[in-house]
Scaffold this motif. Structure first.
Motif: not given
Length: 208
Positions: A185-208
């Motif tokens: 378990t790691v802390s990765i989000l800048s704030a608690a929220r309900q994001p969508d996620a996608v992977t592109a170019g070697g990155y996992a994006f959690f947005a919104g």
């Protein structure tokens, strides 16, 4: 422009499979009971064809791709209660043929799906106050239990990157599973929220 979907849909699920993009299930209105069992498949020319129907009408499924197969898991009909949710798993091959997978261990709307190594994972979901459960399917579609999530949340987003499957939502932490299904378990989000996620170019994006 691509052909329109065969049905008007809310709360459906989408996944790429081989040469196709699949759009499965859903319902005609946000409040409608029941739903669709249809699966629309788009090829590289954006031509739409119909895949084999889901085994039952439902919305709010989790989905992921394991090798040459797409898995649509859980979901249900009606409100977000245990009674309305299903354990059903439908499996599609690249010929758009459907077979039945081993059911999930618990009934759930919105299980988050991601693939790591040779396993497809379905984590968390609704009803009530969320689920800790993580179901893992291997290449033979045998079901095993992975380590539970660190917190029960209704809305997890999932992404796979660099040999890891990440599940995050409602808190700033993410549960990370490696190919051996070991969890950290790691802390990765800048704030608690309900994001969508996608992977592109070697990155996992959690947005919104």
């Amino acid at each position: 422009a691509p052909a329109a979907l065969g049905d008007k849909r809310y709360l459906h699920s989408a996944v790429p499979l081989g040469a196709y993009a699949l759009f499965a299930g859903g319902t005609a209105t946000p409040t409608a009971r029941g739903g669709h069992n249809t699966v629309d498949a788009y090829d590289a020319s954006l031509t739409r064809t119909s895949a084999a129907a889901l085994s039952r009408m439902r919305t709010r499924m989790g989905c992921t791709v394991l090798g040459s197969r797409a898995l649509f898991a859980g979901g249900g009909q009606g409100g977000l209660t245990t009674g309305g949710a299903f354990t059903t798993v439908d499996v599609y091959d690249e010929a758009l043929t459907r077979t039945a997978g081993t059911p999930l261990s618990t009934k759930r709307f919105f299980p988050a799906g991601a693939t790591v190594g040779s396993h497809a994972l379905f984590a968390g979901g609704t009803p009530k106050d969320g689920s800790l459960v993580v179901d893992a399917y291997d290449a033979s579609l045998t079901l095993t239990a992975a380590a539970n999530l660190s917190s029960a949340q209704n809305s997890y987003a999932a992404a796979a990157v660099g040999g890891y499957a990440l599940f995050a939502g409602d808190t700033a932490d993410a549960d990370v599973y490696d190919a051996s299904l070991t969890k950290t378990t790691v802390s990765i989000l800048s704030a608690a929220r309900q994001p969508d996620a996608v992977t592109a170019g070697g990155y996992a994006f959690f947005a919104g």
